[in-house]
Design a protein around this motif. Structure first.
Motif, short mmCIF file in Angstrom:
data_model
loop_
_atom_site.label_atom_id
_atom_site.label_comp_id
_atom_site.label_asym_id
_atom_site.label_seq_id
_atom_site.Cartn_x
_atom_site.Cartn_y
_atom_site.Cartn_z
N ARG A 49 -3.11 6.02 4.34
CA ARG A 49 -3.94 6.73 3.37
C ARG A 49 -4.21 8.17 3.81
O ARG A 49 -4.29 9.07 2.97
CB ARG A 49 -5.25 5.97 3.16
CG ARG A 49 -5.05 4.64 2.44
CD ARG A 49 -6.30 3.83 2.40
NE ARG A 49 -6.08 2.55 1.73
CZ ARG A 49 -6.91 1.52 1.77
NH1 ARG A 49 -8.05 1.61 2.46
NH2 ARG A 49 -6.62 0.40 1.14
N ARG A 88 2.11 1.79 -3.42
CA ARG A 88 1.04 2.32 -4.27
C ARG A 88 0.84 3.81 -4.03
O ARG A 88 0.54 4.57 -4.96
CB ARG A 88 -0.26 1.56 -3.99
CG ARG A 88 -1.42 1.93 -4.92
CD ARG A 88 -2.73 1.29 -4.49
NE ARG A 88 -3.28 1.90 -3.31
CZ ARG A 88 -3.98 3.03 -3.29
NH1 ARG A 88 -4.20 3.70 -4.41
NH2 ARG A 88 -4.47 3.51 -2.15
N GLU A 142 0.84 -1.20 0.00
CA GLU A 142 0.00 0.00 0.00
C GLU A 142 0.88 1.25 0.00
O GLU A 142 0.58 2.23 -0.69
CB GLU A 142 -0.93 -0.01 1.21
CG GLU A 142 -1.90 1.16 1.28
CD GLU A 142 -2.93 1.18 0.16
OE1 GLU A 142 -3.71 2.14 0.09
OE2 GLU A 142 -2.97 0.22 -0.66
#
Length: 269
Positions: free
Chosen positions: A84, A25, A22
């Motif tokens: 995030r 990404r 993640e």
């Protein structure tokens, strides 16, 4: 061979590998930082901002227990929420992992008590603080804000007590009173952990913003509001419709604006 491939495709990669993927990404840079007796995985943003402010993100407790019955052998967070949130931040930012997380749990001097009863212990706080200082020396920001989610909120408060280079603290559904939290859920007390609600208030010159989710059943707003009231000049905001994990991503830009436009705190007494 085929069976292993099927399991891998089904998502059986370890939590630390999933976080690494993640982070990749999201175009974050993985590194390892030395704490006291432990090493810490950290992820760095690629942002080059001239304001001189650094945001340091501290994640939640992850998975210290399995089904509330068995001690986990890998407490690394399964939910990449904090990564995030950090990826939305226009400021230079660092995600600082805990000792014994991210695949290091079986390596001495790690032991399971450091992610169960002693998850907020002096040992953990000292290593997190030492790792933070390494990052601070490397990046030499003019101002630093600690941003802690869930149990990371407790660590942010405890770390700030040990540091004179923290200018602000933001907690997101923070576990600001672990004793009250354990009692509320009928869990065993976190023996060996420090409780920020029982520590002296932080100095007034440290900006504090404490966010709670209106529908959070893990850390209900009423559970932690008394701990916030003890802190001088702390700002308290309950986010409508939010629970413990949702929907912080959708509101993060607005919260970052609150951090960016914060008033200058009073000078030290």
């Amino acid at each position: 061979m085929l069976g292993c491939l099927t399991l891998w495709l089904a998502g059986c990669a370890t939590p630390e590998i999933r976080l690494d993927r993640e982070a990749e990404r999201l175009h974050l840079i993985r590194t390892v930082v030395k704490g006291s007796d432990f090493v810490h995985v950290a992820y760095l943003s690629r942002t080059q901002n001239q304001t001189g402010e650094l945001h340091v993100y501290l994640d939640g407790d992850g998975s210290p227990w399995l089904h509330h019955r068995w001690i986990s052998d890998n407490p690394t967070p399964r939910n990449p929420l904090v990564l995030r949130l950090m990826a939305q931040d226009p400021m230079p930012s660092v995600y600082l992992g805990r000792p014994c997380y991210h695949g290091y749990g079986a390596k001495p001097p790690c032991s399971a008590d450091l992610w169960t009863g002693r998850r907020y212990s002096k040992t953990v706080v000292e290593s997190m603080t030492a790792a933070f200082r390494q990052i601070h020396r490397s990046l030499h920001p003019r101002r630093t804000v600690l941003i802690g989610f869930s149990g990371g909120g407790a660590l942010a408060m405890l770390m700030a007590e040990q540091l004179n280079i923290v200018n602000g603290i933001v907690t997101i559904a923070g576990n600001l009173d672990p004793d009250a939290w354990a009692k509320h859920h009928h869990y065993s007390p976190l023996t060996g952990s420090e409780n920020p609600a029982r520590r002296p208030p932080l100095p007034k010159n440290i900006f504090q913003l404490h966010l709670a989710g209106e529908k959070d059943t893990n850390i209900p707003p009423d559970l932690i509001h008394p701990a916030v009231r003890r802190q001088p000049s702390a700002k308290w905001v309950v986010i409508p419709e939010a629970d413990h994990d949702c929907c912080w991503e959708n509101r993060w830009h607005a919260i970052l604006d609150m951090i960016a436009t914060r008033p200058d705190p009073p000078g030290p007494e």
